[in-house]
Design an enzyme around this catalytic site. Structure first.
Site, PDB file in Angstrom:
ATOM      1  N   LYS A  43      -2.575  28.578 -93.800  1.00  0.00           N
ATOM      2  CA  LYS A  43      -3.924  28.289 -94.280  1.00  0.00           C
ATOM      3  C   LYS A  43      -4.747  29.561 -94.431  1.00  0.00           C
ATOM      4  O   LYS A  43      -5.786  29.565 -95.064  1.00  0.00           O
ATOM      5  CB  LYS A  43      -4.662  27.379 -93.270  1.00  0.00           C
ATOM      6  CG  LYS A  43      -3.998  26.082 -92.974  1.00  0.00           C
ATOM      7  CD  LYS A  43      -4.754  25.413 -91.786  1.00  0.00           C
ATOM      8  CE  LYS A  43      -3.933  24.342 -91.191  1.00  0.00           C
ATOM      9  NZ  LYS A  43      -4.538  23.813 -89.954  1.00  0.00           N
ATOM     10  N   ASP A 100      -3.471  36.849 -95.902  1.00  0.00           N
ATOM     11  CA  ASP A 100      -4.657  37.396 -95.245  1.00  0.00           C
ATOM     12  C   ASP A 100      -4.271  38.615 -94.407  1.00  0.00           C
ATOM     13  O   ASP A 100      -4.969  39.612 -94.386  1.00  0.00           O
ATOM     14  CB  ASP A 100      -5.367  36.336 -94.382  1.00  0.00           C
ATOM     15  CG  ASP A 100      -4.400  35.568 -93.495  1.00  0.00           C
ATOM     16  OD1 ASP A 100      -3.168  35.733 -93.655  1.00  0.00           O
ATOM     17  OD2 ASP A 100      -4.870  34.813 -92.635  1.00  0.00           O
ATOM     18  N   ASP A 103       1.368  41.218 -90.065  1.00  0.00           N
ATOM     19  CA  ASP A 103       1.361  41.733 -88.690  1.00  0.00           C
ATOM     20  C   ASP A 103       2.797  42.126 -88.306  1.00  0.00           C
ATOM     21  O   ASP A 103       3.230  43.238 -88.594  1.00  0.00           O
ATOM     22  CB  ASP A 103       0.773  40.647 -87.785  1.00  0.00           C
ATOM     23  CG  ASP A 103       0.532  41.123 -86.372  1.00  0.00           C
ATOM     24  OD1 ASP A 103       0.915  42.258 -86.034  1.00  0.00           O
ATOM     25  OD2 ASP A 103      -0.043  40.356 -85.569  1.00  0.00           O
ATOM     26  N   LYS A 131      -1.487  45.311 -90.593  1.00  0.00           N
ATOM     27  CA  LYS A 131      -1.524  45.787 -89.207  1.00  0.00           C
ATOM     28  C   LYS A 131      -0.174  46.425 -88.894  1.00  0.00           C
ATOM     29  O   LYS A 131       0.694  45.811 -88.252  1.00  0.00           O
ATOM     30  CB  LYS A 131      -1.784  44.584 -88.281  1.00  0.00           C
ATOM     31  CG  LYS A 131      -2.403  44.935 -86.945  1.00  0.00           C
ATOM     32  CD  LYS A 131      -2.266  43.781 -85.978  1.00  0.00           C
ATOM     33  CE  LYS A 131      -3.417  42.809 -86.008  1.00  0.00           C
ATOM     34  NZ  LYS A 131      -3.287  41.752 -84.975  1.00  0.00           N
ATOM     35  N   PHE A 152      -6.615  41.617 -82.027  1.00  0.00           N
ATOM     36  CA  PHE A 152      -6.585  40.227 -82.502  1.00  0.00           C
ATOM     37  C   PHE A 152      -7.883  39.952 -83.246  1.00  0.00           C
ATOM     38  O   PHE A 152      -8.966  40.044 -82.666  1.00  0.00           O
ATOM     39  CB  PHE A 152      -6.401  39.259 -81.326  1.00  0.00           C
ATOM     40  CG  PHE A 152      -6.305  37.834 -81.777  1.00  0.00           C
ATOM     41  CD1 PHE A 152      -5.126  37.364 -82.357  1.00  0.00           C
ATOM     42  CD2 PHE A 152      -7.385  36.979 -81.658  1.00  0.00           C
ATOM     43  CE1 PHE A 152      -5.033  36.046 -82.794  1.00  0.00           C
ATOM     44  CE2 PHE A 152      -7.295  35.658 -82.096  1.00  0.00           C
ATOM     45  CZ  PHE A 152      -6.110  35.199 -82.667  1.00  0.00           C
ATOM     46  N   ASP A 159      -7.573  32.535 -87.753  1.00  0.00           N
ATOM     47  CA  ASP A 159      -8.083  31.607 -86.737  1.00  0.00           C
ATOM     48  C   ASP A 159      -7.745  32.036 -85.315  1.00  0.00           C
ATOM     49  O   ASP A 159      -6.851  32.840 -85.069  1.00  0.00           O
ATOM     50  CB  ASP A 159      -7.488  30.211 -86.947  1.00  0.00           C
ATOM     51  CG  ASP A 159      -5.990  30.156 -86.582  1.00  0.00           C
ATOM     52  OD1 ASP A 159      -5.230  31.004 -87.090  1.00  0.00           O
ATOM     53  OD2 ASP A 159      -5.599  29.293 -85.778  1.00  0.00           O
ATOM     54  N   ARG A 165     -11.948  30.319 -88.977  1.00  0.00           N
ATOM     55  CA  ARG A 165     -11.453  30.648 -90.317  1.00  0.00           C
ATOM     56  C   ARG A 165     -12.605  30.738 -91.312  1.00  0.00           C
ATOM     57  O   ARG A 165     -12.507  31.416 -92.322  1.00  0.00           O
ATOM     58  CB  ARG A 165     -10.481  29.564 -90.813  1.00  0.00           C
ATOM     59  CG  ARG A 165      -9.179  29.473 -90.047  1.00  0.00           C
ATOM     60  CD  ARG A 165      -8.220  28.571 -90.827  1.00  0.00           C
ATOM     61  NE  ARG A 165      -7.134  28.075 -90.007  1.00  0.00           N
ATOM     62  CZ  ARG A 165      -5.961  28.675 -89.858  1.00  0.00           C
ATOM     63  NH1 ARG A 165      -5.737  29.837 -90.430  1.00  0.00           N
ATOM     64  NH2 ARG A 165      -5.012  28.130 -89.132  1.00  0.00           N
TER      65      ARG A 165
HETATM   66  C1  PRP Z   1      -0.685  34.178 -89.847  1.00  0.00           C
HETATM   67  C2  PRP Z   1      -1.141  34.937 -91.101  1.00  0.00           C
HETATM   68  C3  PRP Z   1       0.163  35.390 -91.710  1.00  0.00           C
HETATM   69  C4  PRP Z   1       1.048  35.612 -90.509  1.00  0.00           C
HETATM   70  C5  PRP Z   1       1.136  37.087 -90.216  1.00  0.00           C
HETATM   71  O1  PRP Z   1      -0.326  32.893 -90.216  1.00  0.00           O
HETATM   72  O2  PRP Z   1      -1.859  34.109 -91.975  1.00  0.00           O
HETATM   73  O3  PRP Z   1       0.732  34.412 -92.546  1.00  0.00           O
HETATM   74  O4  PRP Z   1       0.452  34.919 -89.418  1.00  0.00           O
HETATM   75  O5  PRP Z   1       1.892  37.328 -89.066  1.00  0.00           O
HETATM   76  P1  PRP Z   1       3.334  37.983 -89.030  1.00  0.00           P
HETATM   77  O6  PRP Z   1       3.317  39.176 -89.970  1.00  0.00           O
HETATM   78  O7  PRP Z   1       3.459  38.385 -87.593  1.00  0.00           O
HETATM   79  O8  PRP Z   1       4.354  36.972 -89.433  1.00  0.00           O
HETATM   80  P2  PRP Z   1      -0.081  31.693 -89.191  1.00  0.00           P
HETATM   81  O9  PRP Z   1       1.397  31.523 -89.020  1.00  0.00           O
HETATM   82  O10 PRP Z   1      -0.896  31.875 -87.946  1.00  0.00           O
HETATM   83  O11 PRP Z   1      -0.612  30.431 -90.009  1.00  0.00           O
HETATM   84  P3  PRP Z   1      -2.087  30.194 -90.638  1.00  0.00           P
HETATM   85  O12 PRP Z   1      -2.161  31.025 -91.901  1.00  0.00           O
HETATM   86  O13 PRP Z   1      -2.111  28.730 -90.918  1.00  0.00           O
HETATM   87  O14 PRP Z   1      -3.105  30.624 -89.595  1.00  0.00           O
END
Ligand code: PRP
Length: 182
Positions: A43, A100, A103, A131, A152, A159, A165
């Site tokens: 999302k 977005d 990481d 990041k 963070f 979120d 969000r």
């Molecule tokens: C978050 C963010 C990325 C991902 C990045 O999504 O939106 O998609 O984590 O992290 P990574 O590089 O360590 O994989 P999340 O899985 O929390 O879902 P969301 O977008 O619904 O919050």
């Protein structure tokens, strides 16, 4: 109200606006004759993708996938799960994945691999935030809005337990917010 829970603003509303404009110019230059699919990863992509699309003045298709790795907490679970697949076929199409944040890189890497396996002509990644200190695998997005330190962050799509969000900027939470919850 949400403001009160924020310790530091990391990327202000105005800075986001400028960054999105800059990214959209780069994408427009590279894709204006290619009718790409802009694929948002739900999302977190929602505010960024909505703002980016409005700056792109050429033909494109939009699509979404829901891929999850954090499951609501502050640390990546290390598991990437497809909750909702995209409806459009990607075979022989140019795809730009809109994120977005990148990481650990696990989420984006698994989606890039999947799209290539399905026959996409090209797959590139645009992310508002990168990041690099969080990386556990080697991955470099093609279009990076802003490189951020290992903290963070919430807001503008990101979120903490599904909250924040809808903040119009990106910031860090006051420690009392996550320390009072157990
Ligand atoms: C978050 C963010 C990325 C991902 C990045 O999504 O939106 O998609 O984590 O992290 P990574 O590089 O360590 O994989 P999340 O899985 O929390 O879902 P969301 O977008 O619904 O919050």
């Amino acid at each position: 109200m949400l403001n009160n829970d924020i310790e530091n603003v990391m990327i202000s509303k105005d800075e986001i606006k400028a960054v999105v404009k800059d990214l959209s110019r780069q994408i427009e230059r590279d894709y204006k004759d290619k009718f790409p699919i802009i694929l948002g990863l739900l999302k977190g992509c929602v505010p960024f993708m909505a703002d980016l699309l409005k700056e792109l003045d050429f033909h494109l298709e939009i699509a979404f996938m829901n891929v999850s790795s954090y499951h609501g907490g502050m640390e990546s679970s290390g598991e990437v799960k497809i909750e909702m697949d995209l409806g459009s076929p990607v075979k022989d199409r140019h795809v730009i994945i809109a994120e977005d944040i990148v990481d650990s890189g696990r989420t984006i890497q698994s989606v890039v691999e999947l799209l290539k396996y399905r026959g996409a002509k090209s797959v590139k990644v645009v992310t508002l935030m990168d990041k690099p200190e969080g990386r556990v695998i080697d991955f470099v997005p093609e279009y990076i809005g802003k490189t951020i330190p290992k903290a963070f962050v919430v807001g503008y799509g990101l979120d903490y337990q599904e909250r924040y969000r809808n903040l119009p900027y990106v910031g860090t939470l006051k420690p009392k917010i996550y320390m009072t919850e157990e």
